[in-house]
Design an enzyme around this catalytic site. Structure first.
Site, PDB file in Angstrom:
ATOM      1  N   ILE A   1       0.861  -1.181   0.000  1.00 39.11           N
ATOM      2  CA  ILE A   1       0.000   0.000   0.000  1.00 39.11           C
ATOM      3  C   ILE A   1       0.904   1.239   0.000  1.00 39.11           C
ATOM      4  CG2 ILE A   1      -1.776   1.249   1.320  1.00 39.11           C
ATOM      5  CD1 ILE A   1      -2.481  -1.500   2.605  1.00 39.11           C
ATOM      6  N   ALA A   2       0.620   2.177  -0.903  1.00 45.28           N
ATOM      7  CA  ALA A   2       1.404   3.408  -1.038  1.00 45.28           C
ATOM      8  C   ALA A   2       2.840   3.189  -1.520  1.00 45.28           C
ATOM      9  CB  ALA A   2       1.400   4.211   0.274  1.00 45.28           C
TER      10      ALA A   2
ATOM     11  N   THR B   1       0.236   3.840  -8.460  1.00 46.21           N
ATOM     12  CA  THR B   1      -0.502   4.801  -9.288  1.00 46.21           C
ATOM     13  C   THR B   1       0.460   5.696 -10.069  1.00 46.21           C
ATOM     14  OG1 THR B   1      -2.255   4.757  -7.651  1.00 46.21           O
ATOM     15  CG2 THR B   1      -2.315   6.574  -9.214  1.00 46.21           C
TER      16      THR B   1
ATOM     17  N   GLU C   1      -3.198  -1.952 -12.312  1.00 40.32           N
ATOM     18  CA  GLU C   1      -2.774  -1.768 -10.932  1.00 40.32           C
ATOM     19  C   GLU C   1      -3.264  -2.975 -10.138  1.00 40.32           C
ATOM     20  OE1 GLU C   1      -3.954   1.895  -9.160  1.00 40.32           O
ATOM     21  OE2 GLU C   1      -2.839   1.478  -7.317  1.00 40.32           O
TER      22      GLU C   1
HETATM   23  N1  DCP Z   1      -6.916  -3.151  -0.332  1.00 37.23           N
HETATM   24  C1  DCP Z   1      -7.448  -4.209   0.380  1.00 37.23           C
HETATM   25  N2  DCP Z   1      -7.571  -5.423  -0.213  1.00 37.23           N
HETATM   26  C2  DCP Z   1      -7.159  -5.618  -1.488  1.00 37.23           C
HETATM   27  C3  DCP Z   1      -6.591  -4.562  -2.221  1.00 37.23           C
HETATM   28  C4  DCP Z   1      -6.477  -3.324  -1.598  1.00 37.23           C
HETATM   29  O1  DCP Z   1      -7.819  -4.047   1.544  1.00 37.23           O
HETATM   30  N3  DCP Z   1      -7.327  -6.814  -2.041  1.00 37.23           N
HETATM   31  C5  DCP Z   1      -6.866  -1.812   0.298  1.00 37.23           C
HETATM   32  C6  DCP Z   1      -5.518  -1.364   0.752  1.00 37.23           C
HETATM   33  C7  DCP Z   1      -5.580   0.131   0.595  1.00 37.23           C
HETATM   34  C8  DCP Z   1      -6.527   0.347  -0.576  1.00 37.23           C
HETATM   35  O2  DCP Z   1      -7.269  -0.863  -0.675  1.00 37.23           O
HETATM   36  O3  DCP Z   1      -6.150   0.727   1.745  1.00 37.23           O
HETATM   37  C9  DCP Z   1      -5.793   0.622  -1.879  1.00 37.23           C
HETATM   38  O4  DCP Z   1      -4.647  -0.158  -1.854  1.00 37.23           O
HETATM   39  P1  DCP Z   1      -3.501  -0.270  -2.909  1.00 37.23           P
HETATM   40  O5  DCP Z   1      -2.210  -0.514  -2.253  1.00 37.23           O
HETATM   41  O6  DCP Z   1      -3.869  -1.332  -3.867  1.00 37.23           O
HETATM   42  O7  DCP Z   1      -3.509   1.101  -3.703  1.00 37.23           O
HETATM   43  P2  DCP Z   1      -2.723   2.418  -3.349  1.00 37.23           P
HETATM   44  O8  DCP Z   1      -3.508   3.548  -3.917  1.00 37.23           O
HETATM   45  O9  DCP Z   1      -2.433   2.448  -1.889  1.00 37.23           O
HETATM   46  O10 DCP Z   1      -1.409   2.179  -4.150  1.00 37.23           O
HETATM   47  P3  DCP Z   1      -0.229   3.166  -4.512  1.00 37.23           P
HETATM   48  O11 DCP Z   1      -0.110   4.186  -3.425  1.00 37.23           O
HETATM   49  O12 DCP Z   1       0.959   2.247  -4.604  1.00 37.23           O
HETATM   50  O13 DCP Z   1      -0.599   3.776  -5.809  1.00 37.23           O
END
Ligand code: DCP
Length: 230
Positions: free
Chosen positions: A29-30, A34, A103
């Site tokens: 996550i993060a 994106t 993604e």
């Molecule tokens: N999430 C979840 N279960 C999943 C996929 C994601 O609980 N199967 C949650 C985790 C985060 C939110 O959804 O709170 C989005 O997660 P990602 O890490 O996929 O997306 P980000 O926007 O955080 O990614 P990045 O910052 O790398 O762009």
């Protein structure tokens, strides 16, 4: 290599001869997924599919993502059932372009997030069994193949800092231990490769670096990323 040939053949059979290359961007996550997608969207003619997070935050006025962070034992199955559906829709959506960048994938939803809920004791075995049966049926009957995984490898500390900075309301509840658990599951799956099937070859990007250095790595690996069959 033989494994890649096998993926390609299976895919050709399933798609009735039509090839479409799928690149999935994976990472904590993060970790910067994106940003990676946006970069390639700007600099190539790839079809880019961002994660359907907006749907997870609002289904007919309900917010399963927020609910999951408030009480994962109660709402984990609800969120993950919906995520599995929305990811399946992404994988099977007809393509405008011969190459698609996504993604995450339905694979990481299952092998990372569902697995984490189960292993941490937050998901009852029966919920895990139901999701697993659904997932196995999908794997056997629908083309959810991926040709290349780009793993944005970070330390959990980096993700924690980026998470605090972006301040997504639901994610304020995420503790460091959660990011550590998600990190270890990625490492087992994509680096040690000893937990679950890895659906495609893995390209690792060191994503702790600052943005210019990460972009430099995208440039260095551009050919490899954009020609997954070579
Ligand atoms: N999430 C979840 N279960 C999943 C996929 C994601 O609980 N199967 C949650 C985790 C985060 C939110 O959804 O709170 C989005 O997660 P990602 O890490 O996929 O997306 P980000 O926007 O955080 O990614 P990045 O910052 O790398 O762009």
């Amino acid at each position: 290599d033989s494994c890649q040939t096998c993926f390609a053949q299976r895919k050709l059979q399933k798609n009735g001869g039509e090839t479409k290359s799928v690149i999935s961007i994976e990472g904590n996550i993060a970790s910067g997924k994106t940003t990676c997608l946006e970069y390639f969207a700007k600099t190539t003619n790839l079809e880019v599919l961002e994660e359907p997070v907006a749907k997870w935050r609002n289904i007919r006025g309900h917010n399963p993502l927020g609910l999951m962070y408030q009480d994962s034992a109660r709402w984990g199955i609800t969120l993950q059932t919906y995520i599995q559906l929305t990811m399946l829709e992404r994988h099977t959506r007809s393509s405008r372009s011969p190459m698609r960048m996504m993604e995450r994938s339905i694979h990481s939803a299952k092998y990372i997030f569902v697995e984490n809920l189960y292993r941490s004791g937050k998901m009852p075995e029966v919920d895990y069994a139901v999701l697993t049966e659904w997932f196995n049926w999908i794997v056997e009957n629908i083309d959810i193949s991926v040709d290349l995984i780009v793993y944005l490898r970070t330390s959990p500390e980096t993700c924690y800092k980026r998470l605090k900075k972006r301040c997504r309301e639901e994610e304020k509840l995420i503790p460091m231990e959660y990011l550590e658990a998600i990190h270890h599951l990625h490492e087992e799956w994509l680096i040690q490769q000893n937990s679950f099937p890895v659906p495609a070859p893995v390209l690792v990007i060191k994503a702790d670096n600052d943005l210019p250095k990460i972009i430099q790595q995208y440039e260095e690996n551009r050919t490899r990323i954009l020609t997954p069959f070579n």
